[in-house]
Scaffold this active site. Structure first.
Site, PDB file in Angstrom:
ATOM      1  N   ASP A   1       1.044  -5.633  -3.465  1.00 15.14           N
ATOM      2  CA  ASP A   1       2.140  -5.186  -4.265  1.00 15.14           C
ATOM      3  C   ASP A   1       1.529  -4.047  -5.113  1.00 15.14           C
ATOM      4  OD1 ASP A   1       4.735  -4.500  -5.235  1.00 15.14           O
ATOM      5  OD2 ASP A   1       4.219  -5.563  -7.109  1.00 15.14           O
ATOM      6  N   SER A   2       2.348  -3.398  -5.748  1.00 17.41           N
ATOM      7  CA  SER A   2       1.793  -2.206  -6.734  1.00 17.41           C
ATOM      8  C   SER A   2       1.646  -2.827  -8.101  1.00 17.41           C
ATOM      9  CB  SER A   2       2.997  -0.953  -7.073  1.00 17.41           C
ATOM     10  OG  SER A   2       4.146  -1.837  -7.490  1.00 17.41           O
TER      11      SER A   2
ATOM     12  N   CYS B   1       6.194  -5.496  -1.396  1.00 17.82           N
ATOM     13  CA  CYS B   1       6.564  -4.553  -2.267  1.00 17.82           C
ATOM     14  C   CYS B   1       7.666  -3.676  -1.314  1.00 17.82           C
ATOM     15  CB  CYS B   1       5.592  -3.461  -2.235  1.00 17.82           C
ATOM     16  SG  CYS B   1       6.165  -1.968  -3.122  1.00 17.82           S
TER      17      CYS B   1
ATOM     18  N   TYR C   1       4.685   2.742  -8.283  1.00 16.00           N
ATOM     19  CA  TYR C   1       4.627   3.475  -7.199  1.00 16.00           C
ATOM     20  C   TYR C   1       5.854   4.204  -6.600  1.00 16.00           C
ATOM     21  CZ  TYR C   1       0.413   1.418  -5.215  1.00 16.00           C
ATOM     22  OH  TYR C   1      -0.861   0.851  -4.845  1.00 16.00           O
TER      23      TYR C   1
ATOM     24  N   CYS D   1      13.454  -4.744  -4.633  1.00 15.95           N
ATOM     25  CA  CYS D   1      11.994  -4.463  -5.370  1.00 15.95           C
ATOM     26  C   CYS D   1      11.675  -5.709  -5.628  1.00 15.95           C
ATOM     27  CB  CYS D   1      11.979  -3.614  -6.454  1.00 15.95           C
ATOM     28  SG  CYS D   1      10.840  -3.664  -7.651  1.00 15.95           S
ATOM     29  N   THR D   2      10.171  -6.412  -5.438  1.00 17.75           N
ATOM     30  CA  THR D   2       9.620  -7.586  -5.689  1.00 17.75           C
ATOM     31  C   THR D   2       9.556  -7.811  -6.925  1.00 17.75           C
ATOM     32  OG1 THR D   2       7.661  -6.852  -4.932  1.00 17.75           O
ATOM     33  CG2 THR D   2       8.854  -7.902  -3.365  1.00 17.75           C
ATOM     34  N   HIS D   3       9.576  -6.839  -7.867  1.00 24.19           N
ATOM     35  CA  HIS D   3       9.418  -7.029  -9.265  1.00 24.19           C
ATOM     36  C   HIS D   3      10.679  -7.707  -9.955  1.00 24.19           C
ATOM     37  CE1 HIS D   3       6.094  -4.458  -9.343  1.00 24.19           C
ATOM     38  NE2 HIS D   3       5.556  -4.761 -10.564  1.00 24.19           N
TER      39      HIS D   3
ATOM     40  N   GLU E   1       6.154  -5.071 -16.035  1.00 25.22           N
ATOM     41  CA  GLU E   1       4.787  -4.980 -16.215  1.00 25.22           C
ATOM     42  C   GLU E   1       4.304  -5.211 -17.493  1.00 25.22           C
ATOM     43  OE1 GLU E   1       2.196  -4.485 -13.790  1.00 25.22           O
ATOM     44  OE2 GLU E   1       3.788  -4.684 -12.198  1.00 25.22           O
TER      45      GLU E   1
HETATM   46  N1  DGL Z   1       7.446  -4.437  -6.589  1.00 28.66           N
HETATM   47  C1  DGL Z   1       7.643  -2.797  -6.128  1.00 28.66           C
HETATM   48  C2  DGL Z   1       8.721  -2.783  -4.963  1.00 28.66           C
HETATM   49  O1  DGL Z   1       9.092  -3.941  -4.574  1.00 28.66           O
HETATM   50  C3  DGL Z   1       7.353  -2.190  -7.140  1.00 28.66           C
HETATM   51  C4  DGL Z   1       7.233  -0.530  -6.668  1.00 28.66           C
HETATM   52  C5  DGL Z   1       6.818   0.234  -7.962  1.00 28.66           C
HETATM   53  O2  DGL Z   1       5.542   0.085  -8.295  1.00 28.66           O
HETATM   54  O3  DGL Z   1       7.552   1.167  -8.427  1.00 28.66           O
HETATM   55  O4  DGL Z   1       9.356  -1.814  -4.770  1.00 28.66           O
END
Ligand code: DGL
Length: 278
Positions: free
Chosen positions: A10-11, A73, A42, A186-188, A152
């Site tokens: 992931d990012s 991600c 990202y 978004c996985t966050h 983050e």
């Molecule tokens: N976890 C990422 C996603 O699922 C985050 C992307 C980001 O870095 O903006 O989109």
């Protein structure tokens, strides 16, 4: 049987939502996690940057000898996923299809929401797949660009004084649409599930995109005879591109286990010289 580790990337911290589910489902598997914490987010970047970064991330995991790659991600899945998939000779898993399947199954009213980064919402991928899986459903979407930086930075408590108003700000328009199911695309965002639940209450089913990707890879590996054969004792190593201490702290809270000595910093200069297409 295949003793090699499963690669997850992931990012940043978001892919831990897949790691948590993977280690719960498959406690005997080794996992290599890569989070590009030095270049997150990202989702507010252009397509070319996202593709270039994603190729480097995947190349790093392949160097570690993984047997499968989980793109945990939403942004990379929707912007670069199809391109990556073409070039890989190990099984590759993304978040859109399994999340949409789970949402289509969960909804009772056909009124669904999707929240994700700018890039993911602009791609229209979740909306299109839901349209195929649940014809006639109404899908409402919202980009929530501030939520990734908040995660983050460790603002993950449901009553966090910055996160709680941000969640309300982004979700209020979806609440007005009377949705009964919400894809955390978004996985966050599943890391903020307690805050999101606090806003919506129990009436809205939350679909965790990281968890859904993990379920997909676990099912595939079992069926393909590619599991390690161990029942327990799998190890997880975390690679990040910024100071591992901040990552380890938030990761530890989210995973409910200490990761300090297992978080290793990768030099961004070295990463930039990699490409999964080579
Ligand atoms: N976890 C990422 C996603 O699922 C985050 C992307 C980001 O870095 O903006 O989109």
């Amino acid at each position: 049987m295949d003793p090699r580790p499963i690669g997850v990337f992931d990012s940043g911290l978001g892919g831990l939502t897949a790691v948590r589910e993977l280690t719960r489902l498959l406690p005997g598997e080794d996992v290599v996690y890569f989070g590009d914490t030095g270049r997150v987010p990202y989702g507010s970047r252009g397509r070319d940057s996202i593709i270039r970064f994603a190729r480097q991330d995947v190349a790093f995991l392949l160097q570690r000898g993984v047997k499968a790659v989980v793109c945990a991600c939403g942004t990379i899945s929707t912007v670069a996923g199809a391109l990556l998939q073409k070039t890989l000779d190990v099984p590759f898993f993304m978040v859109v299809d399994p999340s949409c399947r789970a949402a289509a199954k969960a909804t009772r009213t056909g009124r669904m929401g999707v929240i994700a980064t700018n890039a993911t919402i602009a791609s229209g991928s979740f909306q299109a797949r839901l349209g195929e899986l649940a014809p006639g459903a109404q899908v409402f979407s919202a980009a929530c660009p501030l939520l990734v930086p908040l995660v983050e930075a460790g603002h993950i408590a449901p009553d966090d004084p910055i996160t709680a108003p941000a969640v309300r700000y982004y979700l209020e328009p979806l609440a007005q649409r009377d949705i009964d199911t919400l894809i955390l695309g978004c996985t966050h965002y599943p890391i903020l599930a307690p805050a999101i639940r606090r806003f919506f209450g129990d009436g809205v089913a939350l679909i965790d995109s990281g968890q859904q990707a993990a379920l997909a890879v676990a099912g595939f590996l079992a069926e393909a005879g590619m599991l390690s054969g161990r029942e327990a004792g799998g190890a997880c190593t975390y690679y990040v591109t910024d100071d591992p201490r901040g990552f380890a702290k938030t990761a530890g809270i989210f995973l409910g286990t200490r990761v300090d000595d297992r978080a290793v910093q990768v030099d961004l200069g070295v990463l930039e010289g990699m490409n999964s297409e080579q």
